[in-house]
Design a protein around this motif. Structure first.
Motif, PDB file in Angstrom:
ATOM      1  N   THR A 256       6.415   3.524   2.853  1.00 50.00           N
ATOM      2  CA  THR A 256       7.132   4.771   3.114  1.00 50.00           C
ATOM      3  C   THR A 256       8.632   4.524   3.176  1.00 50.00           C
ATOM      4  O   THR A 256       9.414   5.255   2.579  1.00 50.00           O
ATOM      5  CB  THR A 256       6.646   5.402   4.436  1.00 50.00           C
TER       6      THR A 256
ATOM      7  N   GLY B  66      10.077   4.096  -0.204  1.00 51.77           N
ATOM      8  CA  GLY B  66       9.979   5.261  -1.080  1.00 51.77           C
ATOM      9  C   GLY B  66       8.823   5.248  -2.054  1.00 51.77           C
ATOM     10  O   GLY B  66       8.867   5.918  -3.076  1.00 51.77           O
ATOM     11  N   TYR B  67       7.769   4.509  -1.748  1.00 48.20           N
ATOM     12  CA  TYR B  67       6.596   4.457  -2.619  1.00 48.20           C
ATOM     13  C   TYR B  67       5.574   5.508  -2.216  1.00 48.20           C
ATOM     14  O   TYR B  67       5.506   5.919  -1.061  1.00 48.20           O
ATOM     15  CB  TYR B  67       5.929   3.081  -2.559  1.00 48.20           C
ATOM     16  N   ASP B  68       4.755   5.899  -3.154  1.00 48.14           N
ATOM     17  CA  ASP B  68       3.641   6.803  -2.943  1.00 48.14           C
ATOM     18  C   ASP B  68       2.381   5.960  -2.745  1.00 48.14           C
ATOM     19  O   ASP B  68       2.036   5.157  -3.607  1.00 48.14           O
ATOM     20  CB  ASP B  68       3.490   7.720  -4.161  1.00 48.14           C
TER      21      ASP B  68
ATOM     22  N   ARG C 250       4.329  11.455 -11.576  1.00 54.04           N
ATOM     23  CA  ARG C 250       4.513  11.259 -10.147  1.00 54.04           C
ATOM     24  C   ARG C 250       5.986  11.392  -9.812  1.00 54.04           C
ATOM     25  O   ARG C 250       6.852  11.084 -10.615  1.00 54.04           O
ATOM     26  CB  ARG C 250       4.012   9.882  -9.739  1.00 54.04           C
ATOM     27  N   TYR C 251       6.257  11.815  -8.594  1.00 49.09           N
ATOM     28  CA  TYR C 251       7.632  11.930  -8.148  1.00 49.09           C
ATOM     29  C   TYR C 251       8.138  10.619  -7.573  1.00 49.09           C
ATOM     30  O   TYR C 251       9.309  10.342  -7.574  1.00 49.09           O
ATOM     31  CB  TYR C 251       7.748  13.038  -7.107  1.00 49.09           C
ATOM     32  N   LYS C 252       7.227   9.801  -7.043  1.00 48.79           N
ATOM     33  CA  LYS C 252       7.568   8.497  -6.484  1.00 48.79           C
ATOM     34  C   LYS C 252       6.733   7.434  -7.186  1.00 48.79           C
ATOM     35  O   LYS C 252       5.618   7.706  -7.600  1.00 48.79           O
ATOM     36  CB  LYS C 252       7.230   8.447  -4.990  1.00 48.79           C
ATOM     37  N   PRO C 253       7.250   6.221  -7.275  1.00 48.95           N
ATOM     38  CA  PRO C 253       6.424   5.160  -7.859  1.00 48.95           C
ATOM     39  C   PRO C 253       5.214   4.867  -6.963  1.00 48.95           C
ATOM     40  O   PRO C 253       5.299   4.947  -5.747  1.00 48.95           O
ATOM     41  CB  PRO C 253       7.364   3.961  -7.935  1.00 48.95           C
ATOM     42  N   THR C 254       4.121   4.521  -7.589  1.00 45.64           N
ATOM     43  CA  THR C 254       2.874   4.276  -6.867  1.00 45.64           C
ATOM     44  C   THR C 254       2.780   2.821  -6.425  1.00 45.64           C
ATOM     45  O   THR C 254       3.191   1.922  -7.133  1.00 45.64           O
ATOM     46  CB  THR C 254       1.682   4.604  -7.784  1.00 45.64           C
ATOM     47  N   ARG C 255       2.203   2.626  -5.271  1.00 51.32           N
ATOM     48  CA  ARG C 255       1.986   1.272  -4.778  1.00 51.32           C
ATOM     49  C   ARG C 255       0.592   1.180  -4.185  1.00 51.32           C
ATOM     50  O   ARG C 255      -0.018   2.160  -3.800  1.00 51.32           O
ATOM     51  CB  ARG C 255       3.041   0.865  -3.776  1.00 51.32           C
TER      52      ARG C 255
END
Length: 155
Positions: free
Chosen positions: A68, A71-73, A38-43
């Motif tokens: 958002t 910076g979370y996905d 993933r490019y962003k950490p998941t939440r």
């Protein structure tokens, strides 16, 4: 493995050269354990219908906005309804494990029993509240004790 045959020099005996990727996940987005890059950490988002009430849509929107901004996905919104009689955190913990999530965002601490962030949850995943905006990071959480704390008088 990729093979390039043309070198542009017109030589018939030129064998080309080979380019090999050592890590398979570069090609398909997965590593050998099945985890997805993933490019962003998941939440995750989490809320209780009995606490949100008619403001449920508003709470979901606030969770997404905060995720958002931080910076979370977004991966999933776990909505707990006490009418179904399941343990309140079971699905949240299962989804966090399954999605390898870094954090869960909740509207407020009131969405947990006793209006307190569960220590067992913080051991697994960071918990972020929208109101008040606070982060309970798993790296700073002391271990949950199996025994009650000892008193100073030795009892």
């Amino acid at each position: 493995m990729f093979e390039l045959q043309a070198s542009g020099d017109g030589s018939e005996d030129y064998g080309g050269f080979y380019l090999q990727f050592q890590d398979f996940y570069v090609l398909d987005g997965h590593d050998d354990r099945g985890a997805v890059m993933r490019y962003k950490p998941t939440r995750l988002g989490y809320l209780r219908t009995d606490v949100s009430g008619v403001a449920q849509f508003w709470d979901q929107t606030q969770i997404r906005k905060l995720a958002t901004r931080l910076g979370y996905d977004f991966a999933d919104m776990v909505i707990y309804d006490p009418r179904f009689g399941r343990p309140p955190l079971a699905r949240l913990k299962a989804q966090a494990t399954r999605l390898d999530a870094e954090a869960v965002i909740v509207p407020s601490p009131e969405h947990f029993d006793g209006a307190e962030i569960p220590g067992t949850l913080v051991q697994q995943i960071d918990v972020i509240t929208v109101t008040p905006e606070e982060t309970y990071a798993r790296r700073t959480m002391p271990p949950v004790r199996d025994l009650p704390p000892a008193r100073a008088d030795g009892a």
